[in-house]
Scaffold this motif. Structure first.
Motif, PDB file in Angstrom:
ATOM      1  N   LEU A 106       0.808  -1.217   0.000  1.00 51.31           N
ATOM      2  CA  LEU A 106       0.000   0.000   0.000  1.00 51.31           C
ATOM      3  C   LEU A 106       0.845   1.272   0.000  1.00 51.31           C
ATOM      4  O   LEU A 106       0.389   2.321  -0.435  1.00 51.31           O
ATOM      5  CB  LEU A 106      -0.935   0.025   1.205  1.00 51.31           C
ATOM      6  CG  LEU A 106      -2.087  -0.965   1.180  1.00 51.31           C
ATOM      7  CD1 LEU A 106      -2.842  -0.910   2.497  1.00 51.31           C
ATOM      8  CD2 LEU A 106      -3.012  -0.690   0.023  1.00 51.31           C
ATOM      9  N   LEU A 141      -4.574   6.611  -2.221  1.00 52.30           N
ATOM     10  CA  LEU A 141      -5.512   5.931  -1.341  1.00 52.30           C
ATOM     11  C   LEU A 141      -6.030   6.890  -0.272  1.00 52.30           C
ATOM     12  O   LEU A 141      -5.252   7.448   0.500  1.00 52.30           O
ATOM     13  CB  LEU A 141      -4.821   4.730  -0.684  1.00 52.30           C
ATOM     14  CG  LEU A 141      -5.716   3.762   0.076  1.00 52.30           C
ATOM     15  CD1 LEU A 141      -6.675   3.064  -0.878  1.00 52.30           C
ATOM     16  CD2 LEU A 141      -4.869   2.735   0.799  1.00 52.30           C
ATOM     17  N   LEU A 191      -9.368   3.400   3.694  1.00 50.93           N
ATOM     18  CA  LEU A 191      -8.891   2.043   3.934  1.00 50.93           C
ATOM     19  C   LEU A 191      -9.702   1.424   5.058  1.00 50.93           C
ATOM     20  O   LEU A 191      -9.889   2.037   6.113  1.00 50.93           O
ATOM     21  CB  LEU A 191      -7.404   2.060   4.315  1.00 50.93           C
ATOM     22  CG  LEU A 191      -6.769   0.721   4.655  1.00 50.93           C
ATOM     23  CD1 LEU A 191      -6.789  -0.219   3.456  1.00 50.93           C
ATOM     24  CD2 LEU A 191      -5.350   0.932   5.155  1.00 50.93           C
ATOM     25  N   ALA A 240       0.331   2.259   6.286  1.00 51.95           N
ATOM     26  CA  ALA A 240      -0.523   2.177   5.106  1.00 51.95           C
ATOM     27  C   ALA A 240      -0.134   3.130   3.999  1.00 51.95           C
ATOM     28  O   ALA A 240      -0.423   2.888   2.845  1.00 51.95           O
ATOM     29  CB  ALA A 240      -1.977   2.436   5.494  1.00 51.95           C
ATOM     30  N   LEU A 252      -4.518   9.542   3.150  1.00 50.02           N
ATOM     31  CA  LEU A 252      -5.579   8.763   3.770  1.00 50.02           C
ATOM     32  C   LEU A 252      -6.434   9.663   4.665  1.00 50.02           C
ATOM     33  O   LEU A 252      -5.929  10.310   5.574  1.00 50.02           O
ATOM     34  CB  LEU A 252      -4.965   7.634   4.602  1.00 50.02           C
ATOM     35  CG  LEU A 252      -5.842   6.434   4.900  1.00 50.02           C
ATOM     36  CD1 LEU A 252      -6.196   5.700   3.612  1.00 50.02           C
ATOM     37  CD2 LEU A 252      -5.147   5.498   5.849  1.00 50.02           C
TER      38      LEU A 252
END
Length: 103
Positions: free
Chosen positions: A39, A45, A48, A71, A81
């Motif tokens: 990741l 991203l 999650l 992550a 994130l």
């Protein structure tokens, strides 16, 4: 995704991935570590979900900081994130993740 499918998934080949839900995939310590390492290559991203896995048993401050810094490549790219396990990532959690990286 089952654990075997996740292990075979080439996450770095999905550089534009925005959301990933691997809740309840039976990710253990080693499988979870491999998934989180993969990741780190994904800079887009924003959401999650990892609850229900042995590698993420509780959604508390300590566990969230641990997985926030794993992550995403926090040290290199900041932290895109914004949501972890359906909850917004708060500024104190970001600070705690950065502090873990500094150790």
């Amino acid at each position: 995704l089952e654990t075997a499918a996740l292990a075979a998934l080439a996450l770095p080949s999905l550089p534009l991935l925005v959301q990933l839900d691997v809740s309840g995939c039976r990710l253990g310590k080693s499988t979870g570590a491999r998934a989180f390492a993969a990741l780190q290559a994904i800079t887009t991203l924003t959401r999650l979900d990892v609850l229900g896995n042995p590698c993420f048993r509780a959604d508390n401050g300590k566990t969230r900081a641990k997985y926030l810094c794993r992550a995403v490549g926090v040290a290199d790219r900041g932290m895109p994130l914004t949501t972890l396990n359906g909850r917004p990532v708060a500024i104190p959690e970001r600070v705690a993740a950065l502090a873990r990286l500094a150790k």
